[in-house]
Design a protein around this motif. Sequence first.
Motif, short mmCIF file in Angstrom:
data_model
loop_
_atom_site.label_atom_id
_atom_site.label_comp_id
_atom_site.label_asym_id
_atom_site.label_seq_id
_atom_site.Cartn_x
_atom_site.Cartn_y
_atom_site.Cartn_z
N VAL A 277 35.12 22.70 31.19
CA VAL A 277 34.24 23.56 31.39
C VAL A 277 34.54 24.51 32.52
O VAL A 277 34.45 25.71 32.49
N ALA A 278 35.09 24.13 33.63
CA ALA A 278 35.41 24.80 34.76
C ALA A 278 36.25 26.02 34.49
O ALA A 278 36.56 27.06 34.80
N ALA A 279 37.31 25.43 33.48
CA ALA A 279 38.51 26.43 33.03
C ALA A 279 37.84 27.66 32.13
O ALA A 279 38.05 28.67 32.37
N VAL A 280 36.73 27.34 31.50
CA VAL A 280 36.01 28.37 30.87
C VAL A 280 35.52 29.45 31.73
O VAL A 280 35.44 30.63 31.47
N VAL A 281 34.76 28.93 32.79
CA VAL A 281 34.40 29.84 33.57
C VAL A 281 35.23 30.70 34.36
O VAL A 281 35.09 31.90 34.55
N MET A 282 36.31 29.99 34.95
CA MET A 282 37.44 30.83 35.47
C MET A 282 38.23 31.92 34.62
O MET A 282 38.61 32.95 34.86
N ASN A 283 38.23 31.43 33.34
CA ASN A 283 38.99 32.33 32.12
C ASN A 283 38.00 33.49 32.21
O ASN A 283 38.51 34.78 31.84
N ARG A 284 36.55 33.39 32.15
CA ARG A 284 35.85 34.43 32.06
C ARG A 284 35.93 35.22 33.21
O ARG A 284 35.68 36.59 33.18
N LEU A 285 35.81 34.42 34.42
CA LEU A 285 35.83 35.49 35.55
C LEU A 285 37.13 36.32 35.50
O LEU A 285 37.03 37.44 36.04
N ALA A 286 38.33 35.92 35.20
CA ALA A 286 39.53 36.79 35.02
C ALA A 286 39.74 37.79 33.90
O ALA A 286 40.37 38.55 33.92
N ASP A 287 38.56 37.66 33.07
CA ASP A 287 38.62 38.63 31.93
C ASP A 287 37.78 39.75 32.15
O ASP A 287 36.32 39.65 32.52
N LYS B 193 32.09 39.65 37.30
CA LYS B 193 33.10 39.19 38.25
C LYS B 193 32.87 38.58 39.30
O LYS B 193 33.46 38.35 40.58
N THR B 194 31.70 37.63 39.02
CA THR B 194 31.53 36.44 40.24
C THR B 194 31.16 35.25 39.37
O THR B 194 30.73 35.43 38.13
N VAL B 195 31.48 34.20 39.99
CA VAL B 195 31.09 32.89 39.23
C VAL B 195 29.55 32.83 38.83
O VAL B 195 29.42 32.49 37.75
N CYS B 196 28.70 33.23 39.98
CA CYS B 196 27.39 33.09 39.48
C CYS B 196 27.02 33.94 38.42
O CYS B 196 26.00 33.68 37.63
N ALA B 197 27.68 35.27 38.34
CA ALA B 197 27.08 36.23 37.51
C ALA B 197 27.70 35.81 36.13
O ALA B 197 27.05 35.93 35.01
N VAL B 198 28.79 35.07 35.84
CA VAL B 198 29.37 34.48 34.75
C VAL B 198 28.40 33.61 34.33
O VAL B 198 28.20 33.32 33.12
N VAL B 199 28.04 32.72 35.08
CA VAL B 199 27.17 31.35 34.55
C VAL B 199 25.79 31.62 34.24
O VAL B 199 25.07 30.78 33.45
N THR B 200 25.20 32.72 34.81
CA THR B 200 23.78 33.04 34.66
C THR B 200 23.65 34.44 33.59
O THR B 200 22.69 34.78 33.32
#
Length: 208
Positions: free
Chosen positions: A99-109, A114-121
Amino acid sequence: MLRSWAGSAALILSLGMVGQAIADDVQVAQVEQKAEALEEKIAEQPAPAPVKPAEQITPTEAKAVDPTGQQPLDDAITCLSRTIYWEAKGEGERGMSAVAAVVMNRLADPAFPKTVCAVVTQGKETGACQFSWWCDGRPDDVEEAQPYAEATEIARRALNQELEDPTDGAVNFHTLATQPSWASEFVKTATIGEHVFYRSAEQTADVQ
């Protein structure tokens, strides 16, 4: 005289506690700034810059930010830790890392925020949350200390770029109990615990 001494001692103790609280707040702010710098590195393309030892978040620092899982979701460590906890707290280290990897992969895409909080919300404003825990209508505070401590450690390693990606670059996942319509448009990369992981067809073409 005894009464005066007792009053002075209480004042000293009170001032000491206030001073410690201020020091703790300063430390947390510094760690949050460090995490922000790390997420900015990961968001850089085509590859994030290496993380120097002085830039890395230590286990003690990570725990200090949100030790009990009750803080507002407004920094990278808390948003990532809470996502790992709620999406995969019963999945063991590999499932939580996925699950952490998915968030990081999205952050890098570039296609994602472009922030973790914006990705998960992402998606709450349209009623289509990308991570179900974020808008399921239930409280987001942590209920179990040990799984959350594990989630925080995985989040720390992910931000430090120390986490191996068991999903092979996935940016989407769903539980085994569901079969969303979007799944046919993506390439399956892994099944880990109770989740199936996918990356986009474009990603697959890029790595071939």
